[in-house]
Design an enzyme around this catalytic site. Structure first.
Site, PDB file in Angstrom:
ATOM      1  N   LEU A  67       0.840  -1.207   0.000  1.00  0.00           N
ATOM      2  CA  LEU A  67       0.000   0.000   0.000  1.00  0.00           C
ATOM      3  C   LEU A  67       0.871   1.252   0.000  1.00  0.00           C
ATOM      4  O   LEU A  67       0.913   1.999   0.984  1.00  0.00           O
ATOM      5  CB  LEU A  67      -0.905   0.035   1.238  1.00  0.00           C
ATOM      6  CG  LEU A  67      -2.069  -0.921   1.309  1.00  0.00           C
ATOM      7  CD1 LEU A  67      -2.803  -0.777   2.643  1.00  0.00           C
ATOM      8  CD2 LEU A  67      -3.015  -0.683   0.163  1.00  0.00           C
ATOM      9  N   PRO A  68       1.575   1.522  -1.095  1.00  0.00           N
ATOM     10  CA  PRO A  68       2.361   2.754  -1.136  1.00  0.00           C
ATOM     11  C   PRO A  68       1.436   3.969  -1.053  1.00  0.00           C
ATOM     12  O   PRO A  68       0.310   3.939  -1.567  1.00  0.00           O
ATOM     13  CB  PRO A  68       3.076   2.680  -2.485  1.00  0.00           C
ATOM     14  CG  PRO A  68       2.368   1.651  -3.281  1.00  0.00           C
ATOM     15  CD  PRO A  68       1.646   0.756  -2.337  1.00  0.00           C
ATOM     16  N   HIS A  69       1.893   5.014  -0.387  1.00  0.00           N
ATOM     17  CA  HIS A  69       1.037   6.196  -0.224  1.00  0.00           C
ATOM     18  C   HIS A  69       1.866   7.450  -0.023  1.00  0.00           C
ATOM     19  O   HIS A  69       2.994   7.399   0.441  1.00  0.00           O
ATOM     20  CB  HIS A  69       0.071   6.013   0.948  1.00  0.00           C
ATOM     21  CG  HIS A  69       0.748   5.641   2.224  1.00  0.00           C
ATOM     22  ND1 HIS A  69       1.128   4.351   2.520  1.00  0.00           N
ATOM     23  CD2 HIS A  69       1.116   6.387   3.285  1.00  0.00           C
ATOM     24  CE1 HIS A  69       1.700   4.318   3.712  1.00  0.00           C
ATOM     25  NE2 HIS A  69       1.715   5.538   4.194  1.00  0.00           N
ATOM     26  N   THR A  70       1.243   8.578  -0.417  1.00  0.00           N
ATOM     27  CA  THR A  70       1.877   9.881  -0.258  1.00  0.00           C
ATOM     28  C   THR A  70       0.800  10.962  -0.317  1.00  0.00           C
ATOM     29  O   THR A  70      -0.374  10.673  -0.494  1.00  0.00           O
ATOM     30  CB  THR A  70       2.981  10.108  -1.319  1.00  0.00           C
ATOM     31  OG1 THR A  70       3.755  11.253  -0.963  1.00  0.00           O
ATOM     32  CG2 THR A  70       2.397  10.293  -2.707  1.00  0.00           C
TER      33      THR A  70
END
Length: 158
Positions: A67-70
């Site tokens: 779950l990559p996030h930014t």
């Protein structure tokens, strides 16, 4: 949280070929901005944000999911992009398993509480082994989207 508000078929890709975590994050950055008028600078900033976040610790949840996030000042509402890879890639997950399901989350720059609530809900969804199995069986973007958002009968087309 309704996944249909975060995700669109345009930002869903089934059967993607990438060979590294970096390339997967580049692809996710492109997808997150696929249906916007934002230019390459916004996409590059998202990629850099995802890379910075990964340096803090892997967003690989385990069991083949990440779950990559930014955050971004270029959007007003949260959005997500979903990818099922053809071949799992190393992602530095806690269980050391390669990743083949990635859901990238992009939230407005000042969206702290909402960001955490969405991440928690997504992590909960991906703990469902049955859902992950069904996602891995999908053969089209539309089927992957429908399975993730619950807008199908739960059975992939044969």
């Amino acid at each position: 949280m309704e996944l249909t508000r975060l995700l669109s078929v345009t930002r869903t890709q089934c059967g993607v070929d990438v060979t590294s975590k970096k390339r997967a994050l580049e692809r996710m950055s492109e997808q997150l901005m696929a249906d916007t008028r934002a230019g390459g600078d916004a996409t590059r900033a998202i990629f850099e944000g995802l890379i910075v976040r990964e340096r803090l610790g892997s967003t690989g949840l385990g069991r083949g999911v990440a779950l990559p996030h930014t955050r971004s000042p270029d959007i007003e509402t949260p959005r997500a992009a979903l990818v099922r890879l053809n071949t799992p890639i190393a992602f530095d997950a806690a269980d050391s398993q390669p990743v083949d399901l990635l859901l990238a989350l992009l939230v407005p720059e000042h969206s702290n509480d909402e960001h955490l609530r969405i991440l928690a809900r997504l992590a909960e969804l991906f703990r469902d082994e049955h859902l992950c199995t069904r996602l891995r069986q999908c053969r089209s973007d539309a089927e992957l989207y429908a399975t993730m958002t619950g807008s199908d009968d739960g059975a992939p087309d044969a």
